[in-house]
Design a protein around this motif. Sequence first.
Motif, mmCIF file in Angstrom:
data_model
loop_
_atom_site.group_PDB
_atom_site.id
_atom_site.type_symbol
_atom_site.label_atom_id
_atom_site.label_comp_id
_atom_site.label_asym_id
_atom_site.label_seq_id
_atom_site.Cartn_x
_atom_site.Cartn_y
_atom_site.Cartn_z
ATOM 1 N N ALA A 13 -67.319 -90.718 52.840
ATOM 2 C CA ALA A 13 -68.596 -90.379 54.482
ATOM 3 C C ALA A 13 -68.147 -91.059 55.482
ATOM 4 O O ALA A 13 -68.287 -90.223 56.233
ATOM 5 C CB ALA A 13 -70.302 -90.596 53.839
ATOM 6 N N ASN A 14 -67.925 -92.843 55.156
ATOM 7 C CA ASN A 14 -67.064 -93.319 56.680
ATOM 8 C C ASN A 14 -66.072 -92.405 57.583
ATOM 9 O O ASN A 14 -65.990 -92.329 58.790
ATOM 10 C CB ASN A 14 -66.502 -94.814 56.156
ATOM 11 N N ASP A 15 -65.220 -92.105 56.111
ATOM 12 C CA ASP A 15 -63.709 -91.383 56.687
ATOM 13 C C ASP A 15 -64.565 -89.874 57.809
ATOM 14 O O ASP A 15 -63.875 -89.461 58.715
ATOM 15 C CB ASP A 15 -63.108 -90.226 55.870
ATOM 16 N N VAL A 16 -65.516 -89.225 57.339
ATOM 17 C CA VAL A 16 -66.319 -88.473 57.952
ATOM 18 C C VAL A 16 -66.555 -88.355 59.386
ATOM 19 O O VAL A 16 -66.138 -87.324 60.132
ATOM 20 C CB VAL A 16 -66.853 -87.275 56.621
ATOM 21 N N LEU A 17 -67.005 -89.228 59.292
ATOM 22 C CA LEU A 17 -68.016 -89.833 60.851
ATOM 23 C C LEU A 17 -66.572 -89.942 61.727
ATOM 24 O O LEU A 17 -67.408 -89.811 62.742
ATOM 25 C CB LEU A 17 -68.880 -90.778 60.261
ATOM 26 N N LEU A 18 -66.467 -90.867 61.171
ATOM 27 C CA LEU A 18 -64.920 -91.463 62.247
ATOM 28 C C LEU A 18 -64.093 -90.386 62.083
ATOM 29 O O LEU A 18 -63.898 -90.207 63.596
ATOM 30 C CB LEU A 18 -63.979 -92.573 61.056
ATOM 31 N N VAL A 19 -63.667 -88.972 61.766
ATOM 32 C CA VAL A 19 -63.131 -87.836 61.925
ATOM 33 C C VAL A 19 -63.757 -87.090 63.314
ATOM 34 O O VAL A 19 -63.712 -86.988 64.424
ATOM 35 C CB VAL A 19 -62.925 -87.026 60.982
ATOM 36 N N ILE A 20 -65.972 -87.195 63.024
ATOM 37 C CA ILE A 20 -66.146 -86.434 63.409
ATOM 38 C C ILE A 20 -66.710 -87.448 64.868
ATOM 39 O O ILE A 20 -67.363 -86.421 65.661
ATOM 40 C CB ILE A 20 -67.441 -86.301 62.895
ATOM 41 N N SER A 21 -66.841 -88.767 64.810
ATOM 42 C CA SER A 21 -67.455 -88.571 66.334
ATOM 43 C C SER A 21 -65.768 -88.714 67.090
ATOM 44 O O SER A 21 -65.621 -89.120 68.401
ATOM 45 C CB SER A 21 -67.458 -90.887 65.621
ATOM 46 N N GLY A 22 -64.303 -88.366 67.040
ATOM 47 C CA GLY A 22 -63.526 -88.557 67.639
ATOM 48 C C GLY A 22 -63.105 -86.755 67.774
ATOM 49 O O GLY A 22 -62.559 -87.037 68.969
ATOM 50 N N GLN A 23 -63.544 -86.226 67.315
ATOM 51 C CA GLN A 23 -63.419 -84.884 67.789
ATOM 52 C C GLN A 23 -65.345 -84.300 67.376
ATOM 53 O O GLN A 23 -65.708 -82.820 66.969
ATOM 54 C CB GLN A 23 -62.435 -83.924 67.060
ATOM 55 N N PRO A 24 -66.130 -84.435 68.324
ATOM 56 C CA PRO A 24 -67.222 -84.018 68.716
ATOM 57 C C PRO A 24 -67.861 -82.152 68.996
ATOM 58 O O PRO A 24 -66.641 -82.101 69.878
ATOM 59 C CB PRO A 24 -68.424 -85.252 69.382
ATOM 60 N N SER A 25 -68.294 -81.946 67.773
ATOM 61 C CA SER A 25 -68.654 -80.390 67.963
ATOM 62 C C SER A 25 -66.992 -79.534 68.231
ATOM 63 O O SER A 25 -67.190 -78.562 68.986
ATOM 64 C CB SER A 25 -68.950 -80.689 69.753
ATOM 65 N N LYS A 26 -66.560 -79.672 68.134
ATOM 66 C CA LYS A 26 -64.946 -79.112 67.410
ATOM 67 C C LYS A 26 -64.762 -78.545 65.789
ATOM 68 O O LYS A 26 -63.416 -77.893 65.412
ATOM 69 C CB LYS A 26 -63.967 -80.060 67.802
ATOM 70 N N LEU A 27 -65.335 -79.722 64.899
ATOM 71 C CA LEU A 27 -64.393 -79.135 63.721
ATOM 72 C C LEU A 27 -65.689 -78.429 62.418
ATOM 73 O O LEU A 27 -67.072 -79.385 62.640
ATOM 74 C CB LEU A 27 -64.020 -80.341 63.299
ATOM 75 N N LYS A 28 -65.341 -77.668 61.627
ATOM 76 C CA LYS A 28 -66.240 -77.149 60.640
ATOM 77 C C LYS A 28 -65.676 -77.459 59.582
ATOM 78 O O LYS A 28 -64.626 -78.635 59.348
ATOM 79 C CB LYS A 28 -65.716 -75.330 61.125
ATOM 80 N N LEU A 29 -66.224 -77.249 58.640
ATOM 81 C CA LEU A 29 -66.469 -78.340 57.199
ATOM 82 C C LEU A 29 -64.727 -77.610 56.564
ATOM 83 O O LEU A 29 -64.185 -78.925 56.056
ATOM 84 C CB LEU A 29 -67.261 -77.281 56.414
ATOM 85 N N ILE A 30 -64.690 -76.556 57.036
ATOM 86 C CA ILE A 30 -62.606 -76.124 56.666
ATOM 87 C C ILE A 30 -61.950 -77.342 57.376
ATOM 88 O O ILE A 30 -60.852 -77.679 56.889
ATOM 89 C CB ILE A 30 -62.159 -74.593 56.673
ATOM 90 N N ASP A 31 -61.916 -77.503 58.641
ATOM 91 C CA ASP A 31 -61.566 -78.017 59.139
ATOM 92 C C ASP A 31 -61.839 -79.694 58.242
ATOM 93 O O ASP A 31 -60.237 -80.546 58.568
ATOM 94 C CB ASP A 31 -61.999 -78.305 60.378
ATOM 95 N N LEU A 32 -62.487 -80.457 58.337
ATOM 96 C CA LEU A 32 -62.895 -81.786 57.643
ATOM 97 C C LEU A 32 -62.112 -81.582 56.310
ATOM 98 O O LEU A 32 -61.348 -82.438 56.326
ATOM 99 C CB LEU A 32 -64.382 -82.134 57.982
ATOM 100 N N SER A 33 -62.618 -80.585 55.436
ATOM 101 C CA SER A 33 -61.850 -80.583 54.296
ATOM 102 C C SER A 33 -60.447 -80.669 54.845
ATOM 103 O O SER A 33 -59.862 -81.502 53.646
ATOM 104 C CB SER A 33 -62.225 -79.322 53.787
ATOM 105 N N LYS A 34 -60.202 -80.006 54.909
ATOM 106 C CA LYS A 34 -58.226 -80.453 54.823
ATOM 107 C C LYS A 34 -57.734 -81.235 55.981
ATOM 108 O O LYS A 34 -56.720 -82.428 55.457
ATOM 109 C CB LYS A 34 -57.662 -78.589 55.960
#
Length: 251
Positions: A13-34
């Motif tokens: 969950a922490n990793d997901v939050l860090l990635v989203i914080s770096g690219q807000p409103s740009k990544l979908k579920l499939i992008d985060l998964s990959k």
Amino acid sequence: MDKKYWVPALEKANDVLLVISGQPSKLKLIDLSKQLGINKSSMFSILNTMEQLEWVVREAQGTYSLGSKLGFIGNAFFKQFSLIERFRKEAAITKHTIQETIQLASLDRHEVLYLAKEEMPSPVRLASEPGMKLPAHVTALGKALLAELEVSAIESLFPLEELSPCPTPYTLKNRSDLIVQLELSRTEGVAYDLQEAVMGFCCVAAPVRDMQGKVVAAISCSMFQHEWEQKKELAQKEICALAARLSQSSV
């Protein structure tokens, strides 16, 4: 790093939050998964849970951004530092009125963590310094902080009836007496340490609250026992007034 008690789900969950914080409103579920190497089923569960907790927001196009709850938590994080700055400004005035050192602390489980101190010159210097911890049950600060907790929480923090350590003959020796004293502190809005932490010193403390009324810190002043009878009413009045000002500025 010792990972004996590590929780992998929290790490993900922490990793997901860090990635989203770096690219807000740009990544979908499939992008985060990959990007994170987490399978789609697990990623769906993580995102769905965080969305329910308001940690993330799923936008119309299926992308994710950080949620409002993280903003609230982040604001609370920075407020603890602004509280220290406000304390220094306000306590610098109050200490001259009382002519005693004033301290600010928060609760860290069964201990008090000293955050800041406005010191008056004295032949005897208080041993407590910012960053130090002391057992909560021996200090006025600790009692002011513990007083807001439910009895069940007190019993969890102090699982044994016998309290330890007991640095002076005046220190509370058992949990039952502590609970009684905390109930009185809650009613009166102040807590006392009458030679319980250090022989020859007495102390009065009051809680500082946030905008929701939750106790987030406490302030106190300490003095020699032989000065206590003469100055205790003034000290209580000024400490309560200072705590009220710091609480109001948290709104």
